[in-house]
Design a protein around this motif. Structure first.
Motif, mmCIF file in Angstrom:
data_model
loop_
_atom_site.group_PDB
_atom_site.id
_atom_site.type_symbol
_atom_site.label_atom_id
_atom_site.label_comp_id
_atom_site.label_asym_id
_atom_site.label_seq_id
_atom_site.Cartn_x
_atom_site.Cartn_y
_atom_site.Cartn_z
ATOM 1 N N GLY A 285 0.733 -1.151 0.022
ATOM 2 C CA GLY A 285 -0.255 0.022 -0.027
ATOM 3 C C GLY A 285 0.731 1.487 -0.072
ATOM 4 N N ALA A 286 2.127 1.208 0.245
ATOM 5 C CA ALA A 286 2.954 2.464 0.285
ATOM 6 C C ALA A 286 2.892 3.159 -1.166
ATOM 7 C CB ALA A 286 4.278 2.148 0.716
ATOM 8 N N THR A 287 2.828 4.495 -1.070
ATOM 9 C CA THR A 287 2.919 5.305 -2.250
ATOM 10 C C THR A 287 3.820 6.451 -2.185
ATOM 11 O OG1 THR A 287 1.283 6.755 -1.442
ATOM 12 C CG2 THR A 287 0.144 5.018 -2.747
ATOM 13 N N ASP A 288 4.203 6.518 -1.054
ATOM 14 C CA ASP A 288 5.272 7.993 -0.741
ATOM 15 C C ASP A 288 6.485 7.310 -0.235
ATOM 16 O OD1 ASP A 288 6.630 10.290 -0.421
ATOM 17 O OD2 ASP A 288 5.028 11.055 0.883
ATOM 18 N N ILE A 289 7.338 6.741 -0.826
ATOM 19 C CA ILE A 289 8.622 5.980 -0.377
ATOM 20 C C ILE A 289 10.045 6.698 -0.835
ATOM 21 C CG2 ILE A 289 9.878 3.745 -0.240
ATOM 22 C CD1 ILE A 289 7.281 2.698 -1.707
ATOM 23 N N ARG A 290 10.826 6.617 0.115
ATOM 24 C CA ARG A 290 12.200 7.294 -0.167
ATOM 25 C C ARG A 290 13.036 6.215 0.257
ATOM 26 N NH1 ARG A 290 10.658 13.369 1.531
ATOM 27 N NH2 ARG A 290 9.079 13.400 0.664
ATOM 28 N N PHE A 291 14.481 5.942 -0.349
ATOM 29 C CA PHE A 291 15.353 4.968 -0.105
ATOM 30 C C PHE A 291 16.518 5.924 0.505
ATOM 31 C CE2 PHE A 291 18.890 2.235 -1.173
ATOM 32 C CZ PHE A 291 18.031 0.988 -0.595
ATOM 33 N N LEU A 292 16.979 5.286 1.776
ATOM 34 C CA LEU A 292 18.180 5.977 2.409
ATOM 35 C C LEU A 292 19.124 5.019 2.418
ATOM 36 C CD1 LEU A 292 19.247 8.480 3.957
ATOM 37 C CD2 LEU A 292 18.239 7.586 5.785
ATOM 38 N N CYS A 293 20.320 5.421 1.826
ATOM 39 C CA CYS A 293 21.575 4.492 2.022
ATOM 40 C C CYS A 293 22.752 5.307 2.406
ATOM 41 C CB CYS A 293 21.929 3.539 0.647
ATOM 42 S SG CYS A 293 21.966 4.567 -0.862
ATOM 43 N N LEU A 294 23.729 4.694 2.676
ATOM 44 C CA LEU A 294 25.304 4.980 2.655
ATOM 45 C C LEU A 294 25.844 5.251 1.600
ATOM 46 C CD1 LEU A 294 27.136 5.940 5.256
ATOM 47 C CD2 LEU A 294 27.594 3.445 5.269
ATOM 48 N N LEU A 295 26.009 4.195 0.638
ATOM 49 C CA LEU A 295 26.939 4.344 -0.425
ATOM 50 C C LEU A 295 25.755 3.663 -1.414
ATOM 51 C CD1 LEU A 295 30.334 2.698 0.377
ATOM 52 C CD2 LEU A 295 29.824 5.122 -0.141
ATOM 53 N N ALA A 296 26.008 4.218 -2.749
ATOM 54 C CA ALA A 296 25.412 3.736 -3.796
ATOM 55 C C ALA A 296 26.371 3.471 -5.040
ATOM 56 C CB ALA A 296 24.285 4.741 -4.528
ATOM 57 N N ALA A 297 26.099 2.309 -5.751
ATOM 58 C CA ALA A 297 26.805 2.065 -7.353
ATOM 59 C C ALA A 297 26.064 2.786 -8.203
ATOM 60 C CB ALA A 297 27.105 0.793 -7.441
ATOM 61 N N PRO A 298 26.446 3.153 -8.960
ATOM 62 C CA PRO A 298 25.687 3.752 -10.413
ATOM 63 C C PRO A 298 25.029 2.580 -11.058
ATOM 64 C CG PRO A 298 28.291 4.136 -10.569
ATOM 65 C CD PRO A 298 27.834 3.244 -9.607
ATOM 66 N N GLU A 299 25.095 1.406 -10.997
ATOM 67 C CA GLU A 299 24.369 0.234 -11.530
ATOM 68 C C GLU A 299 23.251 0.083 -10.485
ATOM 69 O OE1 GLU A 299 27.615 0.037 -10.514
ATOM 70 O OE2 GLU A 299 28.633 -1.036 -12.040
#
Ligand code: URA
Length: 210
Positions: free
Chosen positions: A152-166
């Motif tokens: 049911g979620a419609t307003d989601i954010r993703f919080l991370c420390l490190l991200a890879a371009p992939e």
């Protein structure tokens, strides 16, 4: 926050991240730094949450002062490394409800398989912040977001420390509506799916496993 990806370049975040990347940092130090850095990242991921005003009296006069409009929040840890980011966000938003998503990778199909899912009620009315320190291939993150949307979620954010371009590309393709906040966008994934230069296995480093 209109960009799909926000890299938080605050000096304190970058300093703490360098200490976390250093392989000489202890397990206890790693956990403490992750808590501190997550608190700073949480400040950014909540930057545009709605405000209203409340009429109050200061010792000097009456005023209409800004106050959170009260949109409920759910924090969702993607197991197991996401657990290391819960305390940092909860310190800023103590009233947030907390959920968990557990996924493992099927070694034959290489697809993420759910083994645990527990989310707070009324996800559709909440700002949902999914946390996982490492956005690597993006496969498990995208699958976790699928599950949250199914719930049911419609307003989601993703919080991370490190991200890879992939991983960023995979998330953008699967969930263009989910904004990502991270402390750094690293160079690439290696053949084993580790982020380079990265910090190694975040779960092992925070829990002292190998
Ligand atoms: N998960 C980790 O813990 N580290 C990586 O580099 C990639 C995925």
């Amino acid at each position: 926050m209109s960009e799909h990806l926000t890299v938080v370049d605050h000096p304190l975040v970058q300093h703490k991240l360098t200490l976390m990347r250093d392989k000489g940092t202890s397990t206890a130090g790693f956990r403490q730094l992750l808590r501190e850095i997550t608190l700073l990242l949480a400040y950014e991921v909540t930057r545009d949450i709605p405000l209203t005003t409340r009429n109050i009296e200061t010792p000097m006069e009456e005023m209409d002062a800004p106050i959170l409009a009260g949109k409920k929040m759910a924090l969702v840890s993607i197991l197991r490394a996401g657990n290391g980011m819960l305390d940092g966000v909860l310190e800023l938003v103590p009233s947030a409800r907390v959920g968990f998503v557990g996924l493992y990778r099927d070694e034959e199909t290489l697809k993420p398989v759910q083994y645990y899912f527990k989310a707070p009620e009324s996800l559709k009315d909440r700002l949902v912040i999914a946390v996982d320190p490492m956005l690597a291939t993006g496969n498990s993150s995208a699958a976790a977001i699928d599950l949250l949307k199914q719930a049911g979620a419609t307003d989601i954010r993703f919080l991370c420390l490190l991200a890879a371009p992939e991983g960023v590309a995979r998330m953008k393709e699967a969930h263009p509506d989910v904004r990502i906040v991270t402390a750094a966008l690293d160079r690439e994934l290696n053949a084993k799916g580790y982020i380079m230069p990265g910090l190694g296995d975040a779960g092992d480093r925070m829990f002292g496993t190998k």
